[in-house]
Design a protein around this motif. Structure first.
Motif, PDB file in Angstrom:
ATOM      1  N   LYS A 233     -29.126 -70.574  92.652  1.00 17.80           N
ATOM      2  CA  LYS A 233     -29.884 -69.375  92.992  1.00 17.80           C
ATOM      3  C   LYS A 233     -29.166 -68.086  92.648  1.00 17.80           C
ATOM      4  O   LYS A 233     -29.763 -67.026  92.598  1.00 17.80           O
ATOM      5  N   GLY A 234     -27.843 -68.199  92.446  1.00 13.27           N
ATOM      6  CA  GLY A 234     -27.053 -66.983  92.480  1.00 13.27           C
ATOM      7  C   GLY A 234     -26.765 -66.345  91.145  1.00 13.27           C
ATOM      8  O   GLY A 234     -27.545 -65.576  90.603  1.00 13.27           O
ATOM      9  N   GLY A 235     -25.623 -66.659  90.607  1.00  7.98           N
ATOM     10  CA  GLY A 235     -25.206 -66.026  89.367  1.00  7.98           C
ATOM     11  C   GLY A 235     -24.415 -64.758  89.610  1.00  7.98           C
ATOM     12  O   GLY A 235     -24.173 -64.001  88.685  1.00  7.98           O
ATOM     13  N   HIS A 236     -24.017 -64.510  90.871  1.00  6.46           N
ATOM     14  CA  HIS A 236     -23.240 -63.295  91.154  1.00  6.46           C
ATOM     15  C   HIS A 236     -21.758 -63.455  90.871  1.00  6.46           C
ATOM     16  O   HIS A 236     -21.022 -62.479  90.920  1.00  6.46           O
ATOM     17  N   VAL A 237     -21.300 -64.687  90.646  1.00  8.70           N
ATOM     18  CA  VAL A 237     -19.861 -64.891  90.457  1.00  8.70           C
ATOM     19  C   VAL A 237     -19.578 -65.459  89.065  1.00  8.70           C
ATOM     20  O   VAL A 237     -20.200 -66.429  88.634  1.00  8.70           O
ATOM     21  N   LEU A 238     -18.648 -64.822  88.352  1.00  7.16           N
ATOM     22  CA  LEU A 238     -18.086 -65.423  87.143  1.00  7.16           C
ATOM     23  C   LEU A 238     -16.712 -65.942  87.535  1.00  7.16           C
ATOM     24  O   LEU A 238     -15.859 -65.188  88.017  1.00  7.16           O
ATOM     25  N   TYR A 239     -16.518 -67.233  87.327  1.00  3.22           N
ATOM     26  CA  TYR A 239     -15.321 -67.916  87.820  1.00  3.22           C
ATOM     27  C   TYR A 239     -14.385 -68.187  86.647  1.00  3.22           C
ATOM     28  O   TYR A 239     -14.775 -68.828  85.671  1.00  3.22           O
ATOM     29  N   ILE A 240     -13.169 -67.680  86.733  1.00  2.00           N
ATOM     30  CA  ILE A 240     -12.230 -67.763  85.616  1.00  2.00           C
ATOM     31  C   ILE A 240     -11.004 -68.595  85.994  1.00  2.00           C
ATOM     32  O   ILE A 240     -10.474 -68.458  87.096  1.00  2.00           O
ATOM     33  N   GLY A 241     -10.577 -69.443  85.090  1.00  2.00           N
ATOM     34  CA  GLY A 241      -9.386 -70.256  85.335  1.00  2.00           C
ATOM     35  C   GLY A 241      -8.648 -70.525  84.035  1.00  2.00           C
ATOM     36  O   GLY A 241      -9.040 -70.021  82.975  1.00  2.00           O
ATOM     37  N   SER A 242      -7.594 -71.317  84.124  1.00  2.00           N
ATOM     38  CA  SER A 242      -6.736 -71.504  82.958  1.00  2.00           C
ATOM     39  C   SER A 242      -5.903 -72.761  83.082  1.00  2.00           C
ATOM     40  O   SER A 242      -5.565 -73.184  84.184  1.00  2.00           O
ATOM     41  N   PHE A 243      -5.579 -73.361  81.934  1.00  2.00           N
ATOM     42  CA  PHE A 243      -4.596 -74.442  81.907  1.00  2.00           C
ATOM     43  C   PHE A 243      -3.185 -73.909  81.639  1.00  2.00           C
ATOM     44  O   PHE A 243      -2.241 -74.678  81.534  1.00  2.00           O
ATOM     45  N   SER A 244      -3.055 -72.590  81.498  1.00  2.00           N
ATOM     46  CA  SER A 244      -1.748 -72.026  81.134  1.00  2.00           C
ATOM     47  C   SER A 244      -0.706 -72.242  82.225  1.00  2.00           C
ATOM     48  O   SER A 244       0.458 -72.481  81.925  1.00  2.00           O
ATOM     49  N   LYS A 245      -1.101 -72.126  83.479  1.00  2.00           N
ATOM     50  CA  LYS A 245      -0.131 -72.262  84.558  1.00  2.00           C
ATOM     51  C   LYS A 245       0.047 -73.717  84.970  1.00  2.00           C
ATOM     52  O   LYS A 245       1.070 -74.077  85.553  1.00  2.00           O
ATOM     53  N   THR A 246      -0.947 -74.564  84.712  1.00  2.00           N
ATOM     54  CA  THR A 246      -0.885 -75.935  85.212  1.00  2.00           C
ATOM     55  C   THR A 246      -0.488 -76.963  84.145  1.00  2.00           C
ATOM     56  O   THR A 246       0.014 -78.024  84.480  1.00  2.00           O
ATOM     57  N   VAL A 247      -0.759 -76.668  82.855  1.00  2.00           N
ATOM     58  CA  VAL A 247      -0.330 -77.602  81.806  1.00  2.00           C
ATOM     59  C   VAL A 247       0.670 -76.912  80.870  1.00  2.00           C
ATOM     60  O   VAL A 247       1.865 -77.184  80.946  1.00  2.00           O
ATOM     61  N   ALA A 248       0.197 -76.013  80.004  1.00  2.00           N
ATOM     62  CA  ALA A 248       1.117 -75.303  79.109  1.00  2.00           C
ATOM     63  C   ALA A 248       0.411 -74.094  78.493  1.00  2.00           C
ATOM     64  O   ALA A 248      -0.705 -74.218  77.978  1.00  2.00           O
ATOM     65  N   PRO A 249       1.096 -72.953  78.528  1.00  2.00           N
ATOM     66  CA  PRO A 249       0.475 -71.719  78.037  1.00  2.00           C
ATOM     67  C   PRO A 249       0.170 -71.722  76.544  1.00  2.00           C
ATOM     68  O   PRO A 249      -0.806 -71.117  76.113  1.00  2.00           O
ATOM     69  N   ALA A 250       1.009 -72.385  75.720  1.00  2.00           N
ATOM     70  CA  ALA A 250       0.840 -72.274  74.271  1.00  2.00           C
ATOM     71  C   ALA A 250      -0.436 -72.970  73.791  1.00  2.00           C
ATOM     72  O   ALA A 250      -0.846 -72.796  72.653  1.00  2.00           O
ATOM     73  N   LEU A 251      -1.063 -73.760  74.660  1.00  2.00           N
ATOM     74  CA  LEU A 251      -2.357 -74.326  74.291  1.00  2.00           C
ATOM     75  C   LEU A 251      -3.442 -73.265  74.396  1.00  2.00           C
ATOM     76  O   LEU A 251      -4.555 -73.462  73.908  1.00  2.00           O
ATOM     77  N   ARG A 252      -3.113 -72.137  75.016  1.00  2.00           N
ATOM     78  CA  ARG A 252      -4.020 -70.987  75.105  1.00  2.00           C
ATOM     79  C   ARG A 252      -5.434 -71.414  75.471  1.00  2.00           C
ATOM     80  O   ARG A 252      -6.398 -71.065  74.785  1.00  2.00           O
ATOM     81  N   THR A 253      -5.554 -72.130  76.560  1.00  2.00           N
ATOM     82  CA  THR A 253      -6.884 -72.554  76.960  1.00  2.00           C
ATOM     83  C   THR A 253      -7.194 -72.154  78.396  1.00  2.00           C
ATOM     84  O   THR A 253      -6.581 -72.644  79.345  1.00  2.00           O
ATOM     85  N   GLY A 254      -8.114 -71.226  78.498  1.00  2.00           N
ATOM     86  CA  GLY A 254      -8.658 -70.825  79.783  1.00  2.00           C
ATOM     87  C   GLY A 254     -10.159 -71.028  79.743  1.00  2.00           C
ATOM     88  O   GLY A 254     -10.687 -71.544  78.759  1.00  2.00           O
ATOM     89  N   TRP A 255     -10.840 -70.637  80.824  1.00  2.00           N
ATOM     90  CA  TRP A 255     -12.288 -70.813  80.821  1.00  2.00           C
ATOM     91  C   TRP A 255     -12.969 -69.784  81.703  1.00  2.00           C
ATOM     92  O   TRP A 255     -12.338 -69.179  82.569  1.00  2.00           O
ATOM     93  N   ALA A 256     -14.250 -69.634  81.477  1.00  2.00           N
ATOM     94  CA  ALA A 256     -15.115 -68.870  82.373  1.00  2.00           C
ATOM     95  C   ALA A 256     -16.308 -69.751  82.677  1.00  2.00           C
ATOM     96  O   ALA A 256     -16.854 -70.397  81.792  1.00  2.00           O
ATOM     97  N   ALA A 257     -16.693 -69.803  83.960  1.00  2.00           N
ATOM     98  CA  ALA A 257     -17.877 -70.560  84.365  1.00  2.00           C
ATOM     99  C   ALA A 257     -18.811 -69.615  85.106  1.00  2.00           C
ATOM    100  O   ALA A 257     -18.364 -68.797  85.919  1.00  2.00           O
ATOM    101  N   GLY A 258     -20.080 -69.698  84.795  1.00  2.00           N
ATOM    102  CA  GLY A 258     -21.045 -68.815  85.448  1.00  2.00           C
ATOM    103  C   GLY A 258     -22.451 -69.189  85.034  1.00  2.00           C
ATOM    104  O   GLY A 258     -22.685 -70.291  84.528  1.00  2.00           O
ATOM    105  N   SER A 259     -23.356 -68.277  85.234  1.00  2.00           N
ATOM    106  CA  SER A 259     -24.751 -68.572  84.878  1.00  2.00           C
ATOM    107  C   SER A 259     -24.856 -68.711  83.370  1.00  2.00           C
ATOM    108  O   SER A 259     -24.064 -68.153  82.610  1.00  2.00           O
ATOM    109  N   ARG A 260     -25.860 -69.442  82.937  1.00  2.00           N
ATOM    110  CA  ARG A 260     -26.070 -69.643  81.518  1.00  2.00           C
ATOM    111  C   ARG A 260     -26.263 -68.317  80.785  1.00  2.00           C
ATOM    112  O   ARG A 260     -25.773 -68.126  79.673  1.00  2.00           O
ATOM    113  N   GLU A 261     -26.961 -67.393  81.437  1.00  2.00           N
ATOM    114  CA  GLU A 261     -27.246 -66.099  80.802  1.00  2.00           C
ATOM    115  C   GLU A 261     -25.949 -65.330  80.526  1.00  2.00           C
ATOM    116  O   GLU A 261     -25.736 -64.782  79.438  1.00  2.00           O
ATOM    117  N   LEU A 262     -25.088 -65.309  81.533  1.00  2.00           N
ATOM    118  CA  LEU A 262     -23.828 -64.578  81.405  1.00  2.00           C
ATOM    119  C   LEU A 262     -22.905 -65.250  80.377  1.00  2.00           C
ATOM    120  O   LEU A 262     -22.298 -64.585  79.527  1.00  2.00           O
TER     121      LEU A 262
END
Lengths: 406, 406
Positions: A233-262
């Protein structure tokens, strides 16, 4: 030639971070300034295995990929990982980025026009402030305490400034390490939803949390704002995370999750900005996470044990006389201690002295909308124990040089 | 929620390219639309060796790196590679980027304010047009012929519009495949220098060139505008290139070379945008180029022989009756044929018909500042010979369906 740079290019003028990084690389500095994970703990041999298998198995691994990122990694992320955090993601609701910083920048580009008012926690990460300044946002700080943003101040700022959005890091804010309480999370989400504010929730540090002093188990994290909202119902939050702190930064892989439109709009911006991040790196990560014996939850537990030890060492070293008029709140997660210096001691002046001794830290000004001059950010995740000891000795000397004088 | 996107986000509305890419990935389309190299020719085993050696040798390979990119690769590039092209690079004058597209985007962000006038070749690459539109530039086309931009028209546009810069691709322009003559190169450089215009020279395709029809040796390329300018005195040219077309796209490694002042500003923008590209990928490339038996010049010669064959096959297939009122100039390099359709046949309508048959191409509108509706861009580098044959058969059917009707 005489260059005519764009009006906001001057907001980029090279930061102390850039020169600290360069000096650290040259091996002339111990750096407590950066946001680096401990490289001794990288899963090297499993990643080497992943790389050689992935590359030889399929030439497609070296071809252009999708702007949204390698589909099996997006599936792993939304299925195995985010569901375990109580997060349901919409179909087409995930974009892989070059680290979490790119997610912040892309969102800023598609959502902010010059002069738009944007709320931020204060202090907040230098990366968020840089992206907002480059986009020409009017940055408005919201006050918080140890439990997170203060709802009354948030409400007042919304009414006064009519902002378009809020950038927040509810779990172990960079730099202050604050963990918002569940109640505050709900209040902030409700306020922003009621006023049609988009919330950008950076959860890059959310998995790094330690045992409470005297407690027997690791701190249980609270649900993210994204999980608290009813996604469908929402779509008010864009959620951002990363594998840089948990696996390795040089893989340069983060993400954004949110509504399809955004996410579609951000994917179009990503295509314009660099077509796509490295699908090779995304395939390595997917192979590591989904095929090898690597277990991300167990790996994070190992990181957290070590980081907790390093934090403890740092706080022990802060008991020395040099720091007697300094203060900090003990964080339960993240990578930083956020220390207020004895009155009258300016962080920028201290940095100059510290660099001369061979140690670096991040002056609070870089994390602050306004002021922050007597705060410093100390990183405890990257330096090994010996380095931490030596670095803190040099820091103590630098502080003493100042306080002895006054 | 109801999103309020930024004013220029609408310039990003998902392009036909994005949906073509998605359909191609699903294996439902033969694509002559994209800018992909032939993946059969990727140096897979050497890259697999590089990856496993680089990762196990040094945990630093997985750590954050420098915003400017991995120093030994920058040295290889400026020393071994660019010097061989007559290019001298200033100290601190190279930035590694996520492909050449990111170099274009970063430069646009630090140099263009909304309303600034920017000259482009017309037609030009969709990526350049997208980045300029997102930045709010007023895009002004300059006419050219088979020998490059027309100096008289360039002069007239400079006097009329007072532009700030020129985007140019003197060697095998995407999409038209034009190679500027040496004389034109000198004239354009002189005009831009005299009027303090910054030239962004995209040389991503410059190494891909074929034997002239009937000629015995490969076409010798001309010096770049960057090489023609005296670097130490000038700074009017930003030179952009990439390993995407010559080694492998998934390594996402391009570069920008220019004056130290310009590159520093772009490096600061890069740090803000994504901190840095993957230093792991940059280390793989460096190992491949500097340590293994891989020889980039020889590898490019292999690519050029194969691409030349594919181009020849495509031009043979264009002799079929369906194409009798179509025209094109035979390119001496690059990855594309730029074909004008029979009068009255619109590229967008043809695309719809072609997609229904299972083949895709790039409609000329995406490469054009204004119009371009009866042109199409056909890629001959990516499809294998069988795929090329099948794809061109389907294209011929689609064209015939239209021309038979009228």
């Amino acid at each position: 030639m005489k260059y005519e740079f764009s009006a906001r290019a001057h907001t980029l003028v090279s930061s102390p971070q850039l020169s600290i990084r360069t000096q650290t690389r040259r091996g002339t500095l111990i750096s407590l300034a950066e946001e680096l994970p401990a490289e001794e703990l990288f899963p090297l041999s499993l990643l080497a295995e992943a790389a050689s298998t992935v590359i030889t198995a399929d030439a497609g691994a070296l071809q252009y990929g999708d702007p949204e990122g390698y589909a099996p990694l997006r599936e792993w992320l939304t299925g195995d990982w985010l569901k375990g955090k109580g997060v349901n993601t919409a179909e087409g609701g995930v974009l892989l980025t070059t680290g979490s910083q790119q997610a912040i920048d892309l969102l800023s580009r598609v959502y902010i026009d010059p002069g738009d008012r944007v709320l931020v926690e204060n202090p907040t990460s230098p990366g968020i402030l840089q992206a907002l300044r480059m986009q020409g946002a009017v940055i408005i700080p919201v006050q918080g305490d140890r439990n997170g943003l203060l709802p009354d101040h948030l409400r007042a700022q919304i009414h006064q400034h009519r902002p378009k959005m809020l950038f927040a890091t509810p779990s172990y804010t960079n730099p202050s390490g604050i963990l918002w309480s569940l109640e505050r999370r709900k209040e902030v989400l409700e306020l922003c939803t009621a006023h049609n504010l988009l919330i950008v929730e950076d959860d890059s540090y959310g998995d790094l949390h330690f045992k409470r002093a005297g407690g027997s188990s690791a701190v249980a994290n609270y649900p993210s704002l994204y999980a608290l909202e009813n996604v469908s119902k929402g779509g008010h939050v864009l959620y951002i995370g990363s594998f840089s702190k948990t696996v390795a930064p040089a893989l340069r892989t983060g993400w954004a999750a949110g509504s399809r439109e955004l996410i579609s709009m951000m994917a179009a911006a990503k295509q314009m900005a660099d077509w796509q991040s490295s699908s090779l790196n995304q395939r390595l990560l997917h192979y590591l996470l989904d095929v090898t014996a690597f277990n991300l939850r167990e790996h994070i537990a190992v990181l957290n044990r070590e980081y907790s030890t390093r934090l403890k060492l740092m706080t022990e070293l802060l008991k020395r006389p040099a720091w007697k008029n300094s203060e900090y709140d003990l964080p339960e997660g993240g990578m930083f201690l956020w220390v207020s210096l004895p009155e009258g001691l300016d962080a920028m002046l201290l940095l100059k002295a510290a660099l001369a001794k061979g140690v670096a830290f991040l002056p609070g000004q870089l994390c602050s909308v306004n002021g922050g001059g007597n705060r410093i950010r100390l990183n405890f995740s990257h330096p090994g124990r010996d380095e931490l000891l030596l670095g803190m000795n040099l820091m103590s000397e630098a502080v003493t040089d100042f306080t002895a004088r006054s």
